[in-house]
Design an enzyme around this catalytic site. Structure first.
Site, PDB file in Angstrom:
ATOM      1  N   VAL B  35      38.855  23.126  51.912  1.00 24.56           N
ATOM      2  CA  VAL B  35      39.886  21.915  51.795  1.00 24.56           C
ATOM      3  C   VAL B  35      39.353  20.940  51.914  1.00 24.56           C
ATOM      4  O   VAL B  35      38.826  19.577  50.800  1.00 24.56           O
ATOM      5  CB  VAL B  35      40.826  21.988  53.398  1.00 24.56           C
ATOM      6  CG1 VAL B  35      41.296  20.452  53.502  1.00 24.56           C
ATOM      7  CG2 VAL B  35      41.386  22.706  53.113  1.00 24.56           C
ATOM      8  N   HIS B  36      38.245  20.848  51.791  1.00 24.20           N
ATOM      9  CA  HIS B  36      37.564  19.380  51.740  1.00 24.20           C
ATOM     10  C   HIS B  36      36.783  19.508  50.277  1.00 24.20           C
ATOM     11  O   HIS B  36      36.564  18.481  49.651  1.00 24.20           O
ATOM     12  CB  HIS B  36      36.119  19.296  52.834  1.00 24.20           C
ATOM     13  CG  HIS B  36      36.560  18.699  54.226  1.00 24.20           C
ATOM     14  ND1 HIS B  36      36.767  19.741  55.090  1.00 24.20           N
ATOM     15  CD2 HIS B  36      36.259  17.532  54.695  1.00 24.20           C
ATOM     16  CE1 HIS B  36      36.652  19.032  55.827  1.00 24.20           C
ATOM     17  NE2 HIS B  36      36.713  17.975  55.961  1.00 24.20           N
TER      18      HIS B  36
END
Lengths: 290, 207
Positions: B35-36
């Protein structure tokens, strides 16, 4: 050959949800050493409460159920091909029942297989034929957080002033514990292998973790180093979760294996406090778990 | 014990100091390695073109994260087949892997809190001072206990990242954590690292 898939499933459930007694005792002793009201003590209280809930509800102690690492010691006549198929089937079932998190990821596509299977190394299964008629299976679930802080040193190491002897071993291990800080879910257990090649050394550093924390090393030199390393690692004051405190490691286990004249490896496998390892013993159609 | 309700305002954040125990309630989102990287490449550095439902997901998570909290967690989830999702085990994952991205993600989304374990480095600490925000330490491995603080799974985005890596929007009640990095430059992790380094150096000179 009998189908013991259900027994394997129970082995996985037990490993994922029920922390072995020696680890729980060691954590309770660690709690007693921390000051009342300290963050370290609070962390250990939470940890022990979680262990209780996981056991009661049959839910994973830690959501990272890690790499399932099996060691299968089988009597003559068993088919390792069939044993592998049964273990894989049990692992997939355990994932479906949420004893395990889907953890097997293709590094190229990034795709999670969803059932904890994938290739020949997931789950990891080692087979060894033994004498007699007892099938013994050891399982360890080793999480990624602690796996990431493992380290391998090639001695001599100039920066740490570590030569090719047990004094050098001591120095590099302390360096590894310092580098790990609280990232491997301290208080951890150190599995150390001296010697071997890069591959066998790392493997041995994990195998030694199948022993009990309080078990004495049969080699007096290594037994002494184990005690010293545990004491000195704790002097670092990193403490539970890296919050600062008395207990950074619960114990140290050391093994050695022959090396090449040119190589002197020291491998450190850091095991988190969620030290999930269980044994299954199958004989005459009866199964026992430890 | 300080009770925090998400979204968290700036004044509340400024009052928090390293060592403060907190209890969080409200809606937060899980997000970890994939996600990051996805957020930073697609929406912050723009080195990757948005694909599939990227832009739609971005529009939904923006208001969620504004004043909100991201939780470094890859949960064990029941009810995947029926989509009646329930968290079974949900402890924190090691946060330091998000160090290259976290500061920029905090600034971009106006994130007030990051929950994880093991602490983060100077880039995140700087963002904590600027945004302002805090790093909250949950107890690593306490997954069954923490899952009890998750009262509801509201939604899941990017499930194709895999169960551990997806964005799970969750409603929590009395989620326990400790402030270990604050908005005034304080970091318990930097302090313990430095103290333990001094001890290590003393031990290394003993033969």
């Amino acid at each position: 050959m009998v189908d013991i898939t259900e027994h394997f499933l129970e082995l996985v459930r037990l490993a994922a949800t029920d922390l072995p007694p020696d680890v729980e005792i060691s954590l309770t002793q660690a709690l007693e050493r921390e000051k009342t009201g300290s963050a370290a003590r609070g962390a250990l209280e939470t940890i022990l409460k979680n262990v209780e809930i996981a056991r009661r509800d049959s839910t994973p102690i830690c959501q990272d159920t890690g790499t399932p690492i099996f060691y299968v010691y089988y009597p003559e006549g068993w088919s390792t091909r069939r044993l592998r198929a049964q273990i894989e089937s049990a692992v997939a079932k355990a994932t479906q029942r949420t004893y395990l998190r889907p953890n097997s990821v293709d590094p190229l596509s990034g795709k999670n297989s969803g059932d904890n299977l994938g290739g020949n190394y997931f789950p990891t299964i080692h087979f060894e034929e033994v004498e007699g008629d007892t099938l013994t299976v050891d399982l360890m679930l080793k999480g990624g957080g602690c796996e990431n802080v493992g380290a391998q040193y090639s001695l001599p190491n100039t920066a740490l002033g570590a030569g090719r002897d047990l004094t050098g071993v001591r120095k590099v291990v302390l360096d590894a514990v310092h580098k790990a800080q609280g990232k491997g879910c301290a208080p951890g257990i150190l599995g150390i292998a001296i010697g071997g090649d890069r591959g066998s050394s790392y493997l041995a550093s994990k195998e030694v973790l199948f022993g009990k924390i309080a078990e004495d090393n049969s080699d007096p030199q290594l037994a002494e180093l184990e005690t010293r390393l545990t004491e000195e690692a704790n002097q670092l004051g990193i403490g539970p979760m890296g919050f600062g405190g008395q207990t950074t490691v619960l114990g140290t286990k050391i093994t050695s294996l022959n090396r090449l004249p040119a190589s002197y490896f020291v491998s450190v496998s850091y095991m988190c406090w969620a030290y999930r390892r269980r044994r299954m013993i199958f004989k005459d159609g009866e199964v026992q778990y430890e | 014990m300080q009770e925090l309700t998400i979204p968290i305002n700036e004044e509340t954040i400024r009052c928090l100091r390293v060592g403060d125990p907190v209890s969080l309630s409200g809606v937060m989102m899980t997000g970890r390695d994939t996600v990051h990287k996805w957020m930073v490449e697609t929406f912050i550095y723009n080195t990757r073109q948005p694909q599939g439902d990227d832009l739609d997901v971005y529009e939904v998570i923006k208001p969620l994260l504004n004043g909100g909290v991201i939780y470094h967690c890859g949960p064990v989830v029941a009810g995947l087949e029926t989509r009646e999702h329930q968290f079974v085990a949900a402890g924190p994952t090691t946060s330091i892997r998000e160090e290259p991205y976290q500061g920029d993600v905090m600034r971009h989304f106006n994130l007030r809190g990051v929950i994880g374990k093991g602490g983060m480095g100077p880039k995140t600490l700087a963002a904590c001072q600027e945004v302002p925000g805090v790093y909250l330490h949950a107890i690593g491995g306490a997954a069954s206990l923490i899952a009890q603080a998750v009262v509801k799974v509201v939604e899941v985005y990017k499930l194709e990242f895999g169960v551990p890596e997806a964005m799970w929007v969750i409603e929590v009640k009395d989620f326990p954590a400790v402030v270990t990095m604050d908005s005034h430059g304080g970091s318990l992790h930097a302090e313990i690292e430095s103290k333990s380094r001094t001890v290590l150096e003393e031990l290394l000179v003993i033969e």
